[in-house]
Motif scaffolding. Structure first.
Motif, PDB file in Angstrom:
ATOM      1  N   SER A  16      13.946  47.508  -7.989  1.00  0.00           N
ATOM      2  CA  SER A  16      12.975  48.416  -8.575  1.00  0.00           C
ATOM      3  C   SER A  16      11.602  48.528  -7.913  1.00  0.00           C
ATOM      4  O   SER A  16      11.169  49.642  -7.642  1.00  0.00           O
ATOM      5  CB  SER A  16      12.794  48.061 -10.047  1.00  0.00           C
ATOM      6  N   PRO A  17      10.841  47.483  -7.641  1.00  0.00           N
ATOM      7  CA  PRO A  17       9.480  47.737  -7.158  1.00  0.00           C
ATOM      8  C   PRO A  17       9.397  48.246  -5.713  1.00  0.00           C
ATOM      9  O   PRO A  17       8.435  48.911  -5.355  1.00  0.00           O
ATOM     10  CB  PRO A  17       8.781  46.387  -7.285  1.00  0.00           C
ATOM     11  N   MET A  18      10.387  47.959  -4.893  1.00  0.00           N
ATOM     12  CA  MET A  18      10.280  48.321  -3.477  1.00  0.00           C
ATOM     13  C   MET A  18      10.276  49.831  -3.232  1.00  0.00           C
ATOM     14  O   MET A  18       9.506  50.308  -2.394  1.00  0.00           O
ATOM     15  CB  MET A  18      11.379  47.627  -2.669  1.00  0.00           C
ATOM     16  N   PRO A  19      11.081  50.649  -3.919  1.00  0.00           N
ATOM     17  CA  PRO A  19      10.949  52.092  -3.718  1.00  0.00           C
ATOM     18  C   PRO A  19       9.567  52.624  -4.109  1.00  0.00           C
ATOM     19  O   PRO A  19       9.057  53.553  -3.487  1.00  0.00           O
ATOM     20  CB  PRO A  19      12.046  52.682  -4.598  1.00  0.00           C
ATOM     21  N   GLY A  24       4.264  54.659  -2.124  1.00  0.00           N
ATOM     22  CA  GLY A  24       2.841  54.476  -1.869  1.00  0.00           C
ATOM     23  C   GLY A  24       2.520  54.540  -0.387  1.00  0.00           C
ATOM     24  O   GLY A  24       1.529  55.152   0.024  1.00  0.00           O
ATOM     25  N   VAL A  25       3.361  53.927   0.432  1.00  0.00           N
ATOM     26  CA  VAL A  25       3.155  53.964   1.880  1.00  0.00           C
ATOM     27  C   VAL A  25       3.330  55.388   2.404  1.00  0.00           C
ATOM     28  O   VAL A  25       2.600  55.830   3.295  1.00  0.00           O
ATOM     29  CB  VAL A  25       4.118  52.985   2.581  1.00  0.00           C
ATOM     30  N   PHE A  45      12.096  52.373   5.377  1.00  0.00           N
ATOM     31  CA  PHE A  45      12.583  51.017   5.614  1.00  0.00           C
ATOM     32  C   PHE A  45      12.049  50.026   4.601  1.00  0.00           C
ATOM     33  O   PHE A  45      12.648  48.965   4.397  1.00  0.00           O
ATOM     34  CB  PHE A  45      12.260  50.572   7.042  1.00  0.00           C
ATOM     35  N   ILE A  46      10.939  50.327   3.938  1.00  0.00           N
ATOM     36  CA  ILE A  46      10.466  49.469   2.846  1.00  0.00           C
ATOM     37  C   ILE A  46      11.345  49.684   1.611  1.00  0.00           C
ATOM     38  O   ILE A  46      11.691  48.732   0.914  1.00  0.00           O
ATOM     39  CB  ILE A  46       8.989  49.771   2.521  1.00  0.00           C
TER      40      ILE A  46
END
Length: 61
Positions: A16-19, A24-25, A45-46
């Motif tokens: 969940s938090p990585m997408p 944000g990036v 890639f994040i």
């Protein structure tokens, strides 16, 4: 028998938090002087795990 190469690419989203961090990036070019394609690639890639495998399978000749 000849060996036939096969390329397998697996793209799996992280938990969940990585997408959200990836999103944000991806929006950084709005505020900073960063190239949009570079920010998009880094965000991808994040947010996703990419695994590339090259395998050889015997083929019938």
């Amino acid at each position: 028998m000849l060996a036939r190469a096969s390329l397998t690419i697996d793209i799996v989203p992280y938990a969940s938090p990585m997408p959200l961090v990836g999103c944000g990036v991806a929006t950084l070019p709005v505020w900073l002087d960063i190239p949009v394609p570079a920010a998009t690639l880094v965000a991808f890639f994040i947010a996703c795990r990419v695994r590339v495998r090259l395998t050889r399978r015997p083929s019938r000749a």
